[in-house]
Structure formats: C-alpha cells, structure tokens
Design a protein around this motif. Structure first.
Motif, short mmCIF file in Angstrom:
data_model
loop_
_atom_site.label_atom_id
_atom_site.label_comp_id
_atom_site.label_asym_id
_atom_site.label_seq_id
_atom_site.Cartn_x
_atom_site.Cartn_y
_atom_site.Cartn_z
N ASN A 120 8.86 -51.73 -3.98
CA ASN A 120 9.99 -52.64 -4.19
C ASN A 120 9.64 -53.73 -5.20
N LEU A 121 8.39 -54.21 -5.16
CA LEU A 121 7.94 -55.23 -6.11
C LEU A 121 7.99 -54.72 -7.53
N ILE A 171 9.89 -52.37 -8.70
CA ILE A 171 11.31 -52.24 -9.08
C ILE A 171 11.86 -53.61 -9.49
N ALA A 172 11.53 -54.65 -8.70
CA ALA A 172 12.02 -55.99 -9.00
C ALA A 172 11.48 -56.49 -10.34
N VAL A 173 10.19 -56.24 -10.62
CA VAL A 173 9.59 -56.66 -11.88
C VAL A 173 10.28 -55.97 -13.06
N GLU A 175 6.75 -51.93 0.19
CA GLU A 175 6.98 -53.24 -0.41
C GLU A 175 6.38 -53.32 -1.82
N ASN A 218 13.30 -54.82 -13.17
CA ASN A 218 14.65 -55.37 -13.32
C ASN A 218 14.62 -56.71 -14.05
N ILE A 219 13.64 -57.55 -13.69
CA ILE A 219 13.52 -58.85 -14.35
C ILE A 219 13.22 -58.69 -15.84
#
Length: 222
Positions: A22-23, A25-27, A19, A29-30
């Motif tokens: 994944n966090l 990766i999300a950051v 997780e 992308n943002i």
C-alpha cells in the motif's frame, strides 16, 4: 531442525507485506500527481538547469579558492613569461612547500635540477595543474602577482609509462610521449618533461635530451 511459526506471527507478517505494498502504491500516486502538476513548467525547468549548474559550480570554485587561499592569475602578454609565486600543490595540503617558478626574460625553457626527493617532479606537476586550473576558470594556490599564459596544448611526460599490454619499455614509453609533444606542440604550448633522457644509456640519453630541448626551443614552446 523444526521451526514452528505461530499463527499470530503469520498474520502479522502478511499484514506487514500488505501495508508495504500500500505504501508503494501511495508513493507512486504522489509522484504521479506531482509530475502532472509540474509538467506545464517543463520549459522553465530546462532553462533554469544550466543557470543552476553555473551558479553551483561558481559557488564551489569560490569555496575551494577561499579554503586553499587561492588567487586568480594575471594574464600574460607576448613579452611576459610564466611567473608563479609561492605556488603550492593543492593535494599536499598543509605539507606543501611553496615554490617560485620564474622564467628568465626572453627565455621559454626552464631546466630544474637538484637532488633526489628535492621536489622537482612535484614542481612540474604544480605547473601543469595550475595551467589547467587557470584555463578552467579556477583560482590557483599561489601568491598575488602570479601569471600564466593561455596555452593551446599541454603535453607532459611525467612518471614511468611502461606497459606490458602495449609492449612499451620505460624508454619507449618516454619517447612516445616526447615524440607526440614535439610533433604537436606550437609556440603556444606547454611541454613538461620529467627525467628527460632517462631509461637508456646515459650518453645516449643526454644526446636525446639535448636534441629534444633544441627542437622545442626552435618551436618556441614553453
């Protein structure tokens, strides 16, 4: 020592690491999408940055001036000298003792004398600091009516510049600073000398001090 890790704890630890990945990766992308949406306005940001810096610095100067009860100094013409009224060194805060610094009409040299711990060095530092604050667009902690000329150079020999690395004794360190001030100062310079002629024989030091003052008077430096 034997440590037994329960299987449930192993699975929970692995899930946590996944997780966290994944966090990240999300950051990313943002941030990527945000950068993409802002990139067309790059030139506007570049133009706005110096304006924002100017406004931020002006606001900081104003807040500092209000907190320290500062005033902007008056300009000096050729017939006027330095005048500081109720000047307070800002680093001393509430413990600062206000001082008045007045040059006699037509005179560009001011000699400050007094007992030890009488505030002579603090006064010299206050004058130097106020000159630099004034030329940087800052108000100074003093009373209305204070005035300071604009100097092309500020030279100071304050404190002991002794250095083992540079093979400078107390006396030679003083002389190095004084020589530079004499060689480079002009009629638009401010020269501050603390304990002039110290670090050597009193009679020789007095002679050096008089010679230095005579030379600076000839150059019409403050």
């Amino acid at each position: 020592t034997v440590y037994i890790e329960p299987e449930d704890a192993v699975r929970a630890g692995n899930d946590l690491m996944q997780e966290e990945a994944n966090l990240q990766i999300a950051v990313r992308n943002i941030l990527r999408e945000l950068t993409k949406s802002l990139s067309p306005f790059t030139s506007a940001f570049e133009q706005a940055l110096p304006v924002m810096i100017t406004l931020d610095c002006s606001c900081a100067v104003s807040r500092w001036g209000i907190e320290n009860k500062c005033v902007y100094t008056l300009p000096c013409d050729e017939s006027q000298n330095i005048l500081l009224i109720q000047a307070r060194h800002p680093l001393l805060g509430a413990n600062a003792v206000p001082v008045d610094v007045r040059f006699m009409a037509g005179k560009r040299v001011l000699i400050i004398t007094g007992p030890n711990t009488g505030g002579k060095t603090v006064t010299l530092k206050t004058i130097a600091l106020f000159a630099m604050l004034n030329q940087s667009g800052f108000p100074v902690p003093a009373a209305e009516g204070s005035r300071i000329p604009v100097f092309t150079g500020v030279f100071a020999d304050i404190g002991d510049g002794q250095s083992l690395d540079q093979s400078l004794s107390t006396f030679s360190a003083h002389m190095k600073n004084i020589a530079r001030a004499i060689n480079e100062s002009t009629s638009a310079s401010l020269v501050l000398l603390d304990e002039l002629g110290s670090g050597t024989d009193p009679q020789e030091g007095a002679a050096i001090g008089m010679a230095v003052l005579d030379t600076l008077i000839e150059k019409k430096a403050f």
